[in-house]
Design a protein around this motif. Structure first.
Motif, PDB file in Angstrom:
ATOM      1  N   VAL A 159       0.844  -1.194   0.000  1.00 25.96           N
ATOM      2  CA  VAL A 159       0.000   0.000   0.000  1.00 25.96           C
ATOM      3  C   VAL A 159       0.882   1.247   0.000  1.00 25.96           C
ATOM      4  O   VAL A 159       1.847   1.334   0.771  1.00 25.96           O
ATOM      5  N   GLY A 160       0.553   2.208  -0.860  1.00 30.18           N
ATOM      6  CA  GLY A 160       1.301   3.453  -0.947  1.00 30.18           C
ATOM      7  C   GLY A 160       0.564   4.614  -0.296  1.00 30.18           C
ATOM      8  O   GLY A 160      -0.619   4.512   0.055  1.00 30.18           O
ATOM      9  N   SER A 161       1.241   5.744  -0.184  1.00 31.09           N
ATOM     10  CA  SER A 161       0.683   6.914   0.504  1.00 31.09           C
ATOM     11  C   SER A 161      -0.214   7.758  -0.388  1.00 31.09           C
ATOM     12  O   SER A 161      -0.836   8.712   0.092  1.00 31.09           O
ATOM     13  N   ASN A 162      -0.296   7.428  -1.687  1.00 30.80           N
ATOM     14  CA  ASN A 162      -1.102   8.224  -2.624  1.00 30.80           C
ATOM     15  C   ASN A 162      -2.333   7.472  -3.122  1.00 30.80           C
ATOM     16  O   ASN A 162      -2.725   7.583  -4.286  1.00 30.80           O
ATOM     17  N   ASP A 163      -2.926   6.693  -2.223  1.00 28.98           N
ATOM     18  CA  ASP A 163      -4.188   6.017  -2.547  1.00 28.98           C
ATOM     19  C   ASP A 163      -4.025   5.002  -3.671  1.00 28.98           C
ATOM     20  O   ASP A 163      -4.900   4.854  -4.529  1.00 28.98           O
ATOM     21  N   GLU A 164      -2.886   4.310  -3.675  1.00 29.07           N
ATOM     22  CA  GLU A 164      -2.650   3.220  -4.626  1.00 29.07           C
ATOM     23  C   GLU A 164      -2.153   1.999  -3.869  1.00 29.07           C
ATOM     24  O   GLU A 164      -1.571   2.118  -2.783  1.00 29.07           O
ATOM     25  N   ALA A 165      -2.358   0.834  -4.462  1.00 30.97           N
ATOM     26  CA  ALA A 165      -1.816  -0.401  -3.900  1.00 30.97           C
ATOM     27  C   ALA A 165      -1.621  -1.410  -5.018  1.00 30.97           C
ATOM     28  O   ALA A 165      -2.190  -1.283  -6.109  1.00 30.97           O
ATOM     29  N   VAL A 166      -0.804  -2.407  -4.744  1.00 28.01           N
ATOM     30  CA  VAL A 166      -0.571  -3.464  -5.712  1.00 28.01           C
ATOM     31  C   VAL A 166      -0.573  -4.800  -4.977  1.00 28.01           C
ATOM     32  O   VAL A 166      -0.057  -4.913  -3.865  1.00 28.01           O
ATOM     33  N   ILE A 167      -1.196  -5.798  -5.599  1.00 22.56           N
ATOM     34  CA  ILE A 167      -1.287  -7.140  -5.030  1.00 22.56           C
ATOM     35  C   ILE A 167      -0.615  -8.120  -5.981  1.00 22.56           C
ATOM     36  O   ILE A 167      -0.780  -8.033  -7.201  1.00 22.56           O
ATOM     37  N   VAL A 168       0.162  -9.041  -5.426  1.00 21.65           N
ATOM     38  CA  VAL A 168       0.724 -10.147  -6.208  1.00 21.65           C
ATOM     39  C   VAL A 168       0.207 -11.447  -5.608  1.00 21.65           C
ATOM     40  O   VAL A 168       0.450 -11.738  -4.432  1.00 21.65           O
ATOM     41  N   GLU A 169      -0.507 -12.212  -6.404  1.00 22.38           N
ATOM     42  CA  GLU A 169      -1.069 -13.487  -5.974  1.00 22.38           C
ATOM     43  C   GLU A 169      -0.231 -14.635  -6.518  1.00 22.38           C
ATOM     44  O   GLU A 169      -0.126 -14.824  -7.727  1.00 22.38           O
ATOM     45  N   ASN A 170       0.393 -15.361  -5.607  1.00 23.33           N
ATOM     46  CA  ASN A 170       1.100 -16.604  -5.938  1.00 23.33           C
ATOM     47  C   ASN A 170       2.100 -16.458  -7.080  1.00 23.33           C
ATOM     48  O   ASN A 170       2.273 -17.364  -7.894  1.00 23.33           O
ATOM     49  N   VAL A 171       2.745 -15.309  -7.174  1.00 25.14           N
ATOM     50  CA  VAL A 171       3.814 -15.033  -8.140  1.00 25.14           C
ATOM     51  C   VAL A 171       3.319 -15.098  -9.589  1.00 25.14           C
ATOM     52  O   VAL A 171       4.115 -15.231 -10.507  1.00 25.14           O
ATOM     53  N   ARG A 172       2.020 -15.007  -9.795  1.00 23.94           N
ATOM     54  CA  ARG A 172       1.482 -15.148 -11.147  1.00 23.94           C
ATOM     55  C   ARG A 172       0.505 -14.045 -11.539  1.00 23.94           C
ATOM     56  O   ARG A 172       0.342 -13.771 -12.720  1.00 23.94           O
ATOM     57  N   HIS A 173      -0.150 -13.419 -10.589  1.00 30.95           N
ATOM     58  CA  HIS A 173      -1.257 -12.520 -10.887  1.00 30.95           C
ATOM     59  C   HIS A 173      -1.012 -11.187 -10.176  1.00 30.95           C
ATOM     60  O   HIS A 173      -0.794 -11.153  -8.970  1.00 30.95           O
ATOM     61  N   VAL A 174      -1.034 -10.087 -10.929  1.00 29.58           N
ATOM     62  CA  VAL A 174      -0.801  -8.750 -10.376  1.00 29.58           C
ATOM     63  C   VAL A 174      -2.064  -7.907 -10.520  1.00 29.58           C
ATOM     64  O   VAL A 174      -2.671  -7.871 -11.586  1.00 29.58           O
ATOM     65  N   ILE A 175      -2.446  -7.247  -9.423  1.00 28.41           N
ATOM     66  CA  ILE A 175      -3.571  -6.308  -9.441  1.00 28.41           C
ATOM     67  C   ILE A 175      -3.068  -4.956  -8.940  1.00 28.41           C
ATOM     68  O   ILE A 175      -2.550  -4.852  -7.827  1.00 28.41           O
ATOM     69  N   TYR A 228      -4.396  -1.277  -8.075  1.00 28.33           N
ATOM     70  CA  TYR A 228      -5.653  -0.558  -7.929  1.00 28.33           C
ATOM     71  C   TYR A 228      -5.470   0.825  -7.327  1.00 28.33           C
ATOM     72  O   TYR A 228      -4.556   1.071  -6.540  1.00 28.33           O
ATOM     73  N   LYS A 229      -6.341   1.721  -7.772  1.00 30.99           N
ATOM     74  CA  LYS A 229      -6.423   3.083  -7.256  1.00 30.99           C
ATOM     75  C   LYS A 229      -7.850   3.295  -6.755  1.00 30.99           C
ATOM     76  O   LYS A 229      -8.657   2.362  -6.728  1.00 30.99           O
ATOM     77  N   GLU A 230      -8.174   4.528  -6.407  1.00 32.52           N
ATOM     78  CA  GLU A 230      -9.497   4.803  -5.846  1.00 32.52           C
ATOM     79  C   GLU A 230     -10.622   4.421  -6.809  1.00 32.52           C
ATOM     80  O   GLU A 230     -11.638   3.855  -6.403  1.00 32.52           O
ATOM     81  N   ASP A 231     -10.437   4.723  -8.090  1.00 28.72           N
ATOM     82  CA  ASP A 231     -11.546   4.543  -9.029  1.00 28.72           C
ATOM     83  C   ASP A 231     -11.231   3.622 -10.201  1.00 28.72           C
ATOM     84  O   ASP A 231     -11.968   3.575 -11.186  1.00 28.72           O
ATOM     85  N   GLU A 232     -10.129   2.859 -10.129  1.00 33.49           N
ATOM     86  CA  GLU A 232      -9.807   1.961 -11.236  1.00 33.49           C
ATOM     87  C   GLU A 232      -8.826   0.886 -10.777  1.00 33.49           C
ATOM     88  O   GLU A 232      -8.149   1.028  -9.754  1.00 33.49           O
ATOM     89  N   SER A 233      -8.748  -0.176 -11.539  1.00 34.17           N
ATOM     90  CA  SER A 233      -7.758  -1.223 -11.272  1.00 34.17           C
ATOM     91  C   SER A 233      -7.334  -1.857 -12.585  1.00 34.17           C
ATOM     92  O   SER A 233      -8.090  -1.867 -13.570  1.00 34.17           O
TER      93      SER A 233
END
Length: 335
Positions: free
Chosen positions: A240-256, A258-263
Motif C-alpha cells: 500500500v502506498g501513501s497516494n491512494d494506490e496499492a498493488v497485489i501479487v497473488e502466488n507469483v502469477r497474478h498482479v492487481i 488498484y487506485k481509488e476509481d480503477e484497477s
C-alpha cells in the motif's frame, strides 16, 4: 543487425535436484548471452557427469578448489546446501571469483557476515539467488511501487504457507526467508519485530509477525504449514502506498494494481514462448542474467550477501522470540 551477444564463462558447484530443475535449465533462456559452460563440480562424480551430459558442460570435477585453480571462469554458481555453502563461497572469493549462491548462504548469521566481509575485502561479488526479486509478477509490482504516483510505501501484508519440513527452523530458512527478502525489496530494512505462534507440532505451526521498517512502514506476515499447501493459494503480498494506490501479487502469477476509481490486472498468457517459461516467470533466468551483467559491468548485484545477512538476522530474531531452536537437519546434497 542483431545485437552481439555477451560472452560469459561459467562454472558450477553442485549437481543436486534444485540445480538440475531450475538453474541449469535457465541457461538455455539467456538469449542475450553466449554462455560457455566450462565445468561442473560435485562430490558425486556420477552426478557431475550426468549434468555435464544433460546440459553440455565441458569438464567434470569432484574437488572445487581444483576446478577454481585449473579453469578460467568469469563466475561460479554454488548450489549445495546452507551447511556446505560457506567454505565453497570462501574458496571462490579467495580464488578471485564472483559467486552466484543459492539461498540460504549459511546456517548462521555469523558465517554470512564473514562472507560479506571477505566479499568487501576481495572486491568480488556474492549474489544470492532469491529468485522472487526477478519473478515477472514481482518485477511488475516493483515497477508500480517505484513510480512517483505510488508515493511512499506505508504498509505490506504478506502470507506464505506451504512446505512441511523436519522442523520449523528448516521451514523458515528454506522457504519463508523468500518472504523476508521480497518484503525487504518493497519496504527496506527492518527495524522492529514482534512474532506470535500457534504451534501444532514440532514442524507445524501458524505464525504471525509484525514488522516496522527503518522508513516507518509496517508489515504483517502470516506464515504456516497449513492452509494452501504448495499450490495456488500459498503466497500473497499486498503493498500500500501513501497516494491512494496499492498493488497485489497473488502466488507469483497474478498482479492487481488498484487506485481509488480503477484497477488493472496482469497474468501470463501461457503461450509457450520464452517469457512464459517457468524459469523465467519464477525469476531464475532474471537472476542469472543480473549476475552475469553485474560481473561484466562491475556493479554490485542485488540481492547480495549483505541482503542475505539482513534477512538471516530477521529469521533468527523471529525464531528466538518464538522459542524455535536454530537446528538445521537438512543433509548436504539434498539440494
Amino acid at each position: 543487425m542483431e545485437d552481439k551477444k555477451k560472452y560469459f564463462r561459467i562454472g558450477f558447484v553442485g549437481a543436486g535436484t534444485h540445480a538440475n530443475n531450475m538453474l541449469y535449465p535457465s541457461l538455455t533462456f539467456l538469449d542475450d548471452f553466449e554462455v560457455e559452460r566450462v565445468a561442473v563440480c560435485d562430490l558425486s562424480e556420477e552426478k557431475a557427469r550426468k549434468v555435464a551430459s544433460n546440459f553440455g558442460v565441458a569438464h567434470v570435477y569432484t574437488n572445487h578448489q581444483e576446478m577454481f585453480a585449473k579453469e578460467k571462469l568469469d563466475g561460479v554458481v554454488v548450489c549445495i546446501n546452507a551447511k556446505g555453502h560457506p567454505p565453497v563461497v570462501r574458496d571462490a572469493l579467495q580464488a578471485d571469483l564472483d559467486v552466484f549462491c543459492e539461498k540460504p548462504t549459511s546456517i548462521t548469521v555469523e558465517e554470512s557476515e564473514e562472507l560479506a566481509e571477505l566479499s568487501r575485502k576481495t572486491g568480488r561479488f556474492v549474489m544470492v539467488d532469491h529468485q522472487k526479486r526477478r519473478a515477472t509478477a514481482y518485477q511488475k509490482a516493483l515497477e508500480i511501487v517505484k513510480s512517483p504516483s505510488f508515493g511512499k510505501v506505508t504498509m505490506v501484508e504478506a502470507k506464505m504457507h506451504g512446505h512441511i519440513y523436519d522442523n520449523l527452523f528448516n521451514c523458515m530458512m528454506e522457504w519463508q526467508i523468500h518472504n523476508i527478502d521480497i518484503v525487504r525489496a518493497f519496504a527496506g530494512d527492518v527495524k522492529e519485530i514482534v512474532a506470535r505462534m500457534c504451534r501444532l507440532a514440532d514442524n507445524r505451526a501458524s505464525i504471525a509477525i509484525l514488522l516496522t521498517f527503518e522508513n516507518g512502514a509496517v508489515a504483517t506476515l502470516n506464515w504456516g504449514s497449513e492452509a494452501g499447501g504448495k499450490g495456488r493459494f500459498c503466497e500473497r503480498i499486498e503493498v500500500v502506498g501513501s497516494n491512494d494506490e496499492a498493488v497485489i501479487v497473488e502466488n507469483v502469477r497474478h498482479v492487481i494494481h488498484y487506485k481509488e476509481d480503477e484497477s488493472k490486472e496482469w497474468a501470463p498468457n501461457w503461450v509457450p514462448i520464452l517469457k512464459n517459461q517457468t524459469t523465467v516467470i519464477d525469476g531464475y533466468v532474471g537472476n542469472l542474467r543480473e549476475f552475469m551483467n553485474c560481473v561484466l559491468e562491475r556493479r554490485q548485484p542485488v540481492p547480495n550477501i549483505e541482503d542475505e545477512v539482513r534477512a538471516l538476522r530477521v529469521i533468527y530474531a523471529i525464531a528466538e522470540q518464538l522459542g524455535i531452536p536454530a537446528e538445521w537437519t537438512i543433509t548436504i546434497g539434498d539440494r
